[in-house]
Motif scaffolding. Structure first.
Motif, short mmCIF file in Angstrom:
data_model
loop_
_atom_site.label_atom_id
_atom_site.label_comp_id
_atom_site.label_asym_id
_atom_site.label_seq_id
_atom_site.Cartn_x
_atom_site.Cartn_y
_atom_site.Cartn_z
N TRP A 54 3.58 14.79 -5.26
CA TRP A 54 2.38 14.71 -4.44
C TRP A 54 2.31 15.97 -3.60
N THR A 55 1.15 16.58 -3.54
CA THR A 55 0.97 17.91 -2.95
C THR A 55 -0.27 17.94 -2.07
N ARG A 56 -0.25 18.76 -1.04
CA ARG A 56 -1.45 19.07 -0.27
C ARG A 56 -1.73 20.56 -0.43
N ILE A 109 -3.71 21.90 -3.06
CA ILE A 109 -3.63 22.22 -4.49
C ILE A 109 -4.55 23.39 -4.87
N TYR A 132 -2.84 26.59 -3.83
CA TYR A 132 -1.70 26.87 -4.72
C TYR A 132 -2.19 27.37 -6.07
N GLY A 175 -5.99 11.81 -8.67
CA GLY A 175 -6.03 13.04 -7.89
C GLY A 175 -6.26 14.27 -8.74
N ASP A 176 -6.24 15.41 -8.08
CA ASP A 176 -6.38 16.70 -8.76
C ASP A 176 -4.98 17.21 -9.08
N GLN A 177 -4.75 17.47 -10.37
CA GLN A 177 -3.39 17.79 -10.83
C GLN A 177 -3.31 19.19 -11.43
N CYS A 225 0.17 17.24 -7.70
CA CYS A 225 -1.05 16.43 -7.65
C CYS A 225 -1.45 16.16 -6.22
N GLU A 226 -2.72 16.38 -5.94
CA GLU A 226 -3.26 16.10 -4.61
C GLU A 226 -4.21 14.91 -4.70
N ARG A 227 -3.96 13.91 -3.84
CA ARG A 227 -4.84 12.72 -3.80
C ARG A 227 -6.22 13.16 -3.32
N ARG A 228 -7.23 12.56 -3.89
CA ARG A 228 -8.60 12.79 -3.41
C ARG A 228 -8.92 11.72 -2.37
#
Length: 177
Positions: A128-130, A132, A135, A157-159, A173-176
């Motif tokens: 899990w990432t913030r 994205i 990056y 999320g956006d992966q 992956c960042e949750r939307r």
């Protein structure tokens, strides 16, 4: 010391008790009052310090994926040069034996190992990432010759998936919201 969930329950009970006296306060105000009662400056400070609710005596703190590598210079080029990680630890039982290496970036720690029993080639780590988009822009700007990862919109999320030279994948992956 109460847990964060117990402090939230205290705030709900306080709000209910005040409502019976016809004193209306918001949930946020009741959280602030509980934080002060517990000896903290405000709710943000209390929630940063209080322990999460535990289901029993066990608390898992952090998972560290171990990924199999076969070539240390290629691993450094990919993980340090391309992905921007820094080496935090290297270990060999003696010169000439396989390397076990820890790398870190922005709170994510990965372990890379040449030891045949540590991990299976072709593994996947999900992170899990913030940030994205930032990056992705950073990686794209490097014009890495062996990969141009794209962001994929998925239901969760956006992966951004990268493939290392050893067949492993890391899915950022960042949750939307």
């Amino acid at each position: 010391m109460p847990t964060i969930d117990q402090a939230k329950s205290m705030a709900k009970r306080l709000r209910s008790a005040l409502a019976t006296k016809e004193i209306d306060v918001s949930h946020a105000t009741s959280l602030e009052l509980v934080a002060v009662e517990l000896g903290y400056r405000d709710w943000n400070t209390a929630s940063a310090v209080l322990e999460p609710e535990r289901l029993g005596p066990v608390l898992f703190e952090q998972a560290i994926p171990i990924l199999r590598i076969f070539d240390v210079p290629k691993a450094r080029e990919f993980y340090c040069g391309f992905l921007g990680f820094g080496v935090t630890m290297e270990h060999r039982h003696e010169p000439g034996l396989p390397l076990y290496m820890a790398i870190e970036r922005a709170g994510l720690e990965l372990h890379l190992s040449e030891h045949h029993g540590d991990a299976s080639p072709g593994s996947t780590a999900f992170v899990w990432t913030r940030g994205i988009q930032a990056y992705h822009a950073e990686l794209t700007g490097k014009a890495y010759g062996y990969g141009r990862p794209a962001i994929e919109r998925l239901p969760w999320g956006d992966q951004l998936q990268v493939h290392d030279p050893f067949g492993n994948r890391v899915r950022f992956c960042e949750r939307r919201t």
